[in-house]
Design a protein around this motif. Structure first.
Motif, PDB file in Angstrom:
ATOM      1  N   GLY A  95     -17.499  20.788  -8.711  1.00 39.07           N
ATOM      2  CA  GLY A  95     -18.894  21.150  -8.554  1.00 39.07           C
ATOM      3  C   GLY A  95     -19.867  20.002  -8.731  1.00 39.07           C
ATOM      4  N   SER A  96     -19.375  18.847  -9.129  1.00 38.78           N
ATOM      5  CA  SER A  96     -20.249  17.688  -9.292  1.00 38.78           C
ATOM      6  C   SER A  96     -20.810  17.283  -7.931  1.00 38.78           C
ATOM      7  CB  SER A  96     -19.468  16.514  -9.886  1.00 38.78           C
ATOM      8  OG  SER A  96     -20.279  15.370  -9.938  1.00 38.78           O
ATOM      9  N   THR A  97     -22.067  16.911  -7.899  1.00 36.73           N
ATOM     10  CA  THR A  97     -22.685  16.492  -6.641  1.00 36.73           C
ATOM     11  C   THR A  97     -22.905  14.988  -6.582  1.00 36.73           C
ATOM     12  OG1 THR A  97     -24.890  16.895  -7.545  1.00 36.73           O
ATOM     13  CG2 THR A  97     -23.853  18.704  -6.319  1.00 36.73           C
ATOM     14  N   THR A  98     -22.636  14.271  -7.666  1.00 34.81           N
ATOM     15  CA  THR A  98     -22.794  12.816  -7.649  1.00 34.81           C
ATOM     16  C   THR A  98     -21.515  12.175  -7.143  1.00 34.81           C
ATOM     17  OG1 THR A  98     -22.080  12.632  -9.946  1.00 34.81           O
ATOM     18  CG2 THR A  98     -24.450  12.820  -9.550  1.00 34.81           C
ATOM     19  N   ARG A  99     -21.671  11.025  -6.517  1.00 35.44           N
ATOM     20  CA  ARG A  99     -20.530  10.308  -5.965  1.00 35.44           C
ATOM     21  C   ARG A  99     -20.617   8.838  -6.385  1.00 35.44           C
ATOM     22  NH1 ARG A  99     -20.069  14.855  -4.512  1.00 35.44           N
ATOM     23  NH2 ARG A  99     -19.359  15.802  -2.591  1.00 35.44           N
ATOM     24  N   ALA A 100     -19.464   8.182  -6.390  1.00 32.70           N
ATOM     25  CA  ALA A 100     -19.395   6.754  -6.657  1.00 32.70           C
ATOM     26  C   ALA A 100     -18.242   6.176  -5.840  1.00 32.70           C
ATOM     27  CB  ALA A 100     -19.164   6.492  -8.141  1.00 32.70           C
ATOM     28  N   PHE A 101     -18.278   4.867  -5.654  1.00 38.12           N
ATOM     29  CA  PHE A 101     -17.172   4.188  -4.987  1.00 38.12           C
ATOM     30  C   PHE A 101     -16.076   3.921  -6.010  1.00 38.12           C
ATOM     31  CE2 PHE A 101     -20.634   2.854  -2.088  1.00 38.12           C
ATOM     32  CZ  PHE A 101     -20.061   3.228  -0.891  1.00 38.12           C
ATOM     33  N   TYR A 102     -14.844   4.209  -5.623  1.00 36.00           N
ATOM     34  CA  TYR A 102     -13.684   3.955  -6.477  1.00 36.00           C
ATOM     35  C   TYR A 102     -12.650   3.158  -5.694  1.00 36.00           C
ATOM     36  CZ  TYR A 102     -15.286   7.403  -9.878  1.00 36.00           C
ATOM     37  OH  TYR A 102     -15.997   8.085 -10.819  1.00 36.00           O
ATOM     38  N   ALA A 103     -11.973   2.254  -6.377  1.00 37.57           N
ATOM     39  CA  ALA A 103     -10.878   1.504  -5.757  1.00 37.57           C
ATOM     40  C   ALA A 103      -9.675   2.422  -5.640  1.00 37.57           C
ATOM     41  CB  ALA A 103     -10.532   0.286  -6.601  1.00 37.57           C
ATOM     42  N   ARG A 104      -9.037   2.391  -4.502  1.00 36.42           N
ATOM     43  CA  ARG A 104      -7.800   3.152  -4.313  1.00 36.42           C
ATOM     44  C   ARG A 104      -6.626   2.383  -4.920  1.00 36.42           C
ATOM     45  NH1 ARG A 104      -7.250   7.407  -1.305  1.00 36.42           N
ATOM     46  NH2 ARG A 104      -8.844   8.070   0.144  1.00 36.42           N
ATOM     47  N   LYS A 105      -5.580   3.110  -5.180  1.00 38.31           N
ATOM     48  CA  LYS A 105      -4.347   2.527  -5.729  1.00 38.31           C
ATOM     49  C   LYS A 105      -3.845   1.389  -4.837  1.00 38.31           C
ATOM     50  CE  LYS A 105       0.354   4.046  -6.822  1.00 38.31           C
ATOM     51  NZ  LYS A 105       1.244   5.218  -6.842  1.00 38.31           N
ATOM     52  N   THR A 106      -3.956   1.545  -3.525  1.00 37.44           N
ATOM     53  CA  THR A 106      -3.483   0.511  -2.600  1.00 37.44           C
ATOM     54  C   THR A 106      -4.239  -0.802  -2.784  1.00 37.44           C
ATOM     55  OG1 THR A 106      -4.948   1.398  -0.895  1.00 37.44           O
ATOM     56  CG2 THR A 106      -2.645   2.085  -0.819  1.00 37.44           C
ATOM     57  N   LEU A 107      -5.525  -0.735  -3.104  1.00 38.15           N
ATOM     58  CA  LEU A 107      -6.308  -1.949  -3.348  1.00 38.15           C
ATOM     59  C   LEU A 107      -5.841  -2.630  -4.631  1.00 38.15           C
ATOM     60  CD1 LEU A 107      -8.565  -3.933  -2.743  1.00 38.15           C
ATOM     61  CD2 LEU A 107     -10.162  -2.342  -3.833  1.00 38.15           C
ATOM     62  N   LEU A 108      -5.648  -1.844  -5.666  1.00 38.83           N
ATOM     63  CA  LEU A 108      -5.190  -2.412  -6.932  1.00 38.83           C
ATOM     64  C   LEU A 108      -3.798  -3.029  -6.783  1.00 38.83           C
ATOM     65  CD1 LEU A 108      -6.511   0.325  -9.349  1.00 38.83           C
ATOM     66  CD2 LEU A 108      -7.555  -1.869  -8.774  1.00 38.83           C
ATOM     67  N   GLN A 109      -2.922  -2.376  -6.046  1.00 37.81           N
ATOM     68  CA  GLN A 109      -1.583  -2.920  -5.805  1.00 37.81           C
ATOM     69  C   GLN A 109      -1.670  -4.245  -5.055  1.00 37.81           C
ATOM     70  OE1 GLN A 109       0.153   0.437  -3.785  1.00 37.81           O
ATOM     71  NE2 GLN A 109       1.346   1.002  -5.594  1.00 37.81           N
ATOM     72  N   ARG A 110      -2.544  -4.287  -4.093  1.00 36.71           N
ATOM     73  CA  ARG A 110      -2.692  -5.515  -3.301  1.00 36.71           C
ATOM     74  C   ARG A 110      -3.182  -6.668  -4.173  1.00 36.71           C
ATOM     75  NH1 ARG A 110      -5.036  -6.521   2.633  1.00 36.71           N
ATOM     76  NH2 ARG A 110      -5.200  -8.769   2.457  1.00 36.71           N
ATOM     77  N   ILE A 111      -4.122  -6.387  -5.047  1.00 38.13           N
ATOM     78  CA  ILE A 111      -4.677  -7.428  -5.902  1.00 38.13           C
ATOM     79  C   ILE A 111      -3.686  -7.845  -6.993  1.00 38.13           C
ATOM     80  CG2 ILE A 111      -6.472  -7.890  -7.608  1.00 38.13           C
ATOM     81  CD1 ILE A 111      -8.299  -6.091  -5.822  1.00 38.13           C
ATOM     82  N   ILE A 112      -3.068  -6.884  -7.643  1.00 34.28           N
ATOM     83  CA  ILE A 112      -2.202  -7.186  -8.775  1.00 34.28           C
ATOM     84  C   ILE A 112      -0.826  -7.701  -8.342  1.00 34.28           C
ATOM     85  CG2 ILE A 112      -0.997  -6.170 -10.757  1.00 34.28           C
ATOM     86  CD1 ILE A 112      -3.464  -4.286 -11.025  1.00 34.28           C
ATOM     87  N   PHE A 113      -0.259  -7.082  -7.331  1.00 35.25           N
ATOM     88  CA  PHE A 113       1.116  -7.434  -6.927  1.00 35.25           C
ATOM     89  C   PHE A 113       1.184  -8.214  -5.621  1.00 35.25           C
ATOM     90  CE2 PHE A 113       1.457  -3.323  -9.260  1.00 35.25           C
ATOM     91  CZ  PHE A 113       2.030  -3.835 -10.414  1.00 35.25           C
TER      92      PHE A 113
END
Length: 115
Positions: A95-113
């Motif tokens: 029910g929340s109406t606010t939104r934000a940008f979030y990094a997807r798991k694929t982005l974190l995997q690309r950066i970390i691994f």
């Protein structure tokens, strides 16, 4: 937070999202259990936006959000959008109406691994 008015008025190159990514560090840690008595720092990483393919895909993700707001409205944003960055409800959703940008798991995997 995603401010629909601001996103509509701001190209990616001038966006709050890009400014955040240019300054952001990722602290990866090893989670050891539910009570988390301690954690081990795995590594510290930054977004390498000199990587042209990465930069262009994040730009496409931002432009998808921007175009969706323009054509269908803010409420049409969904966490299913975006390859590396997704617009999700803030908090638990439900029910929340606010939104934000979030990094997807694929982005974190690309950066970390480097995948």
């Amino acid at each position: 937070m995603i401010d629909p008015y601001n996103v509509l008025q701001t190209p990616f190159e001038e966006s709050h999202l890009l400014r955040k990514l240019q300054k952001m560090l990722i602290f990866a840690r090893i989670w050891e259990g539910l009570d988390e008595p301690r954690s081990v720092l795995y590594g510290i990483y930054e977004f390498d936006l000199r990587d042209k393919e990465l930069y262009e895909q994040i730009k496409k993700d931002y432009e998808l959000v921007r175009n969706t707001i323009k054509v269908k409205g803010f409420n049409a944003l969904t966490g299913k959008m975006g390859v590396y960055v997704q617009p999700r409800t803030k908090g638990e959703g439900h029910g929340s109406t606010t939104r934000a940008f979030y990094a997807r798991k694929t982005l974190l995997q690309r950066i970390i691994f480097n995948k």
